[in-house]
Scaffold this motif. Sequence first.
Motif, PDB file in Angstrom:
ATOM      1  N   LEU A  14       1.008  -1.479  -0.061  1.00  0.00           N
ATOM      2  CA  LEU A  14      -0.044  -0.038   0.143  1.00  0.00           C
ATOM      3  C   LEU A  14       1.091   1.356  -0.054  1.00  0.00           C
ATOM      4  O   LEU A  14       1.809   1.256   0.726  1.00  0.00           O
ATOM      5  CB  LEU A  14      -1.020   0.145   1.287  1.00  0.00           C
ATOM      6  CG  LEU A  14      -1.855   1.337   1.490  1.00  0.00           C
ATOM      7  CD1 LEU A  14      -2.823   1.354   0.136  1.00  0.00           C
ATOM      8  CD2 LEU A  14      -2.457   1.089   2.725  1.00  0.00           C
ATOM      9  N   VAL A  16       0.733   5.299   0.171  1.00  0.00           N
ATOM     10  CA  VAL A  16      -0.252   6.472   0.563  1.00  0.00           C
ATOM     11  C   VAL A  16       0.382   7.686   0.361  1.00  0.00           C
ATOM     12  O   VAL A  16       1.456   7.957   0.986  1.00  0.00           O
ATOM     13  CB  VAL A  16      -0.815   6.275   1.921  1.00  0.00           C
ATOM     14  CG1 VAL A  16      -1.731   7.271   2.331  1.00  0.00           C
ATOM     15  CG2 VAL A  16      -1.206   4.961   2.384  1.00  0.00           C
ATOM     16  N   GLU A 105      -8.668   0.956   4.773  1.00  0.00           N
ATOM     17  CA  GLU A 105      -7.980   0.565   3.586  1.00  0.00           C
ATOM     18  C   GLU A 105      -6.700  -0.566   4.030  1.00  0.00           C
ATOM     19  O   GLU A 105      -6.600  -1.489   3.178  1.00  0.00           O
ATOM     20  CB  GLU A 105      -7.197   1.889   3.293  1.00  0.00           C
ATOM     21  CG  GLU A 105      -6.424   1.840   1.762  1.00  0.00           C
ATOM     22  CD  GLU A 105      -7.493   1.886   0.805  1.00  0.00           C
ATOM     23  OE1 GLU A 105      -7.403   1.200  -0.365  1.00  0.00           O
ATOM     24  OE2 GLU A 105      -8.210   2.745   0.441  1.00  0.00           O
ATOM     25  N   ILE A 106      -6.350  -0.254   5.038  1.00  0.00           N
ATOM     26  CA  ILE A 106      -5.121  -1.216   5.429  1.00  0.00           C
ATOM     27  C   ILE A 106      -5.662  -2.482   5.660  1.00  0.00           C
ATOM     28  O   ILE A 106      -5.157  -3.495   5.526  1.00  0.00           O
ATOM     29  CB  ILE A 106      -4.368  -0.869   6.817  1.00  0.00           C
ATOM     30  CG1 ILE A 106      -3.474   0.561   6.252  1.00  0.00           C
ATOM     31  CG2 ILE A 106      -3.773  -1.675   7.378  1.00  0.00           C
ATOM     32  CD1 ILE A 106      -2.929   1.359   7.533  1.00  0.00           C
ATOM     33  N   PRO A 111      -1.800  -5.361   3.836  1.00  0.00           N
ATOM     34  CA  PRO A 111      -0.344  -5.291   3.240  1.00  0.00           C
ATOM     35  C   PRO A 111       0.722  -5.774   3.878  1.00  0.00           C
ATOM     36  O   PRO A 111       0.927  -5.568   5.288  1.00  0.00           O
ATOM     37  CB  PRO A 111      -0.260  -3.594   2.954  1.00  0.00           C
ATOM     38  CG  PRO A 111      -1.134  -3.004   4.010  1.00  0.00           C
ATOM     39  CD  PRO A 111      -2.321  -3.854   4.269  1.00  0.00           C
ATOM     40  N   VAL A 114       3.839  -0.780   3.812  1.00  0.00           N
ATOM     41  CA  VAL A 114       3.094   0.360   3.574  1.00  0.00           C
ATOM     42  C   VAL A 114       4.175   1.311   3.073  1.00  0.00           C
ATOM     43  O   VAL A 114       5.292   1.594   4.061  1.00  0.00           O
ATOM     44  CB  VAL A 114       2.134   0.757   5.004  1.00  0.00           C
ATOM     45  CG1 VAL A 114       1.614   2.143   4.538  1.00  0.00           C
ATOM     46  CG2 VAL A 114       1.283  -0.137   5.026  1.00  0.00           C
ATOM     47  N   THR A 116       4.837   5.504   2.487  1.00  0.00           N
ATOM     48  CA  THR A 116       4.615   6.973   2.393  1.00  0.00           C
ATOM     49  C   THR A 116       5.499   7.838   2.507  1.00  0.00           C
ATOM     50  O   THR A 116       6.876   7.423   2.455  1.00  0.00           O
ATOM     51  CB  THR A 116       3.417   7.234   3.330  1.00  0.00           C
ATOM     52  OG1 THR A 116       2.878   8.581   3.165  1.00  0.00           O
ATOM     53  CG2 THR A 116       4.106   7.082   4.906  1.00  0.00           C
ATOM     54  N   VAL A 135      -0.453   8.138   8.507  1.00  0.00           N
ATOM     55  CA  VAL A 135      -0.066   6.851   8.055  1.00  0.00           C
ATOM     56  C   VAL A 135       0.682   5.824   9.102  1.00  0.00           C
ATOM     57  O   VAL A 135       0.402   4.793   9.427  1.00  0.00           O
ATOM     58  CB  VAL A 135       0.398   6.748   6.641  1.00  0.00           C
ATOM     59  CG1 VAL A 135       1.022   5.434   6.507  1.00  0.00           C
ATOM     60  CG2 VAL A 135      -0.530   7.290   5.648  1.00  0.00           C
ATOM     61  N   VAL A 139      -0.776   2.589  10.673  1.00  0.00           N
ATOM     62  CA  VAL A 139      -0.086   1.382  10.619  1.00  0.00           C
ATOM     63  C   VAL A 139       0.331   0.867  12.203  1.00  0.00           C
ATOM     64  O   VAL A 139       0.252  -0.352  12.166  1.00  0.00           O
ATOM     65  CB  VAL A 139       1.259   1.443  10.203  1.00  0.00           C
ATOM     66  CG1 VAL A 139       2.204   0.393  10.021  1.00  0.00           C
ATOM     67  CG2 VAL A 139       1.055   1.855   8.395  1.00  0.00           C
ATOM     68  N   TYR A 142      -2.499  -1.317  13.722  1.00  0.00           N
ATOM     69  CA  TYR A 142      -3.054  -2.226  12.653  1.00  0.00           C
ATOM     70  C   TYR A 142      -2.530  -3.403  13.468  1.00  0.00           C
ATOM     71  O   TYR A 142      -1.602  -3.764  13.756  1.00  0.00           O
ATOM     72  CB  TYR A 142      -2.729  -2.220  11.297  1.00  0.00           C
ATOM     73  CG  TYR A 142      -2.942  -3.337  10.559  1.00  0.00           C
ATOM     74  CD1 TYR A 142      -4.322  -3.481  10.277  1.00  0.00           C
ATOM     75  CD2 TYR A 142      -2.145  -3.892   9.942  1.00  0.00           C
ATOM     76  CE1 TYR A 142      -4.775  -4.624   9.371  1.00  0.00           C
ATOM     77  CE2 TYR A 142      -2.421  -5.168   9.058  1.00  0.00           C
ATOM     78  CZ  TYR A 142      -3.504  -5.465   8.950  1.00  0.00           C
ATOM     79  OH  TYR A 142      -3.920  -6.507   8.087  1.00  0.00           O
TER      80      TYR A 142
END
Length: 146
Positions: A14, A16, A105-106, A111, A114, A116, A135, A139, A142
Motif C-alpha cells: 500500500l 499512501v 484501507e489497511i 499489506p 506500507v 509513504t 499513516v 499502521v 493495525y
Amino acid sequence: MNNFLASYNKQPVLVVLPHGDDELFVTTLIWSLITTGCKVRIVVLTQGEGTLTGAAGEERAYTRLEEFKASCAILGVEDYGVWSLPDGKINTYSKNQLLKELGTEIRSLNPGLVVTFGADGITHHIDHQVTHHVVMEAVRSYSPPG
C-alpha cells in the motif's frame, strides 16, 4: 534494493500519498515491486485542486487525476484510489476520520509493506508531513489477521 526485493514475500503493498504527482518520488520502488510480481495499491488523499477554487480548481484536479492515471498505467499499477481531502489543507481534516478511513484501507488490503513520505515530507509540504504522521499512526494501530 535488490536484496530487499529478493527476500520480500510479495504480500500486497500500500502506497499512501497526498497528491496525484507524488508517486514520482517512489517510482523506482513501485516499478521494482510490480516487476517482481507484487500487487501495489496507491491511495492519493487529495484530488489535486490546490489553492484554486471553482472551475479553475476543478480543471486542475481533472488534469492531475489524468496525469496520475497515466503514471499508474506506465508503472503497471492497476489498483488505485483518489480520495477528496482538501488539497493543501489535509491538516484541517478530522484526524480521527482519516485514521478510520486509512484503517479500513489497511485492513482491506492487509499489506506486507506500507509506503509513504518520511517525517519531513521530502519537500516539507504540510500535506506530505501530515500524511506521514497519520499513516504511521494507522499502521501502528493495525493488527494483521492471524
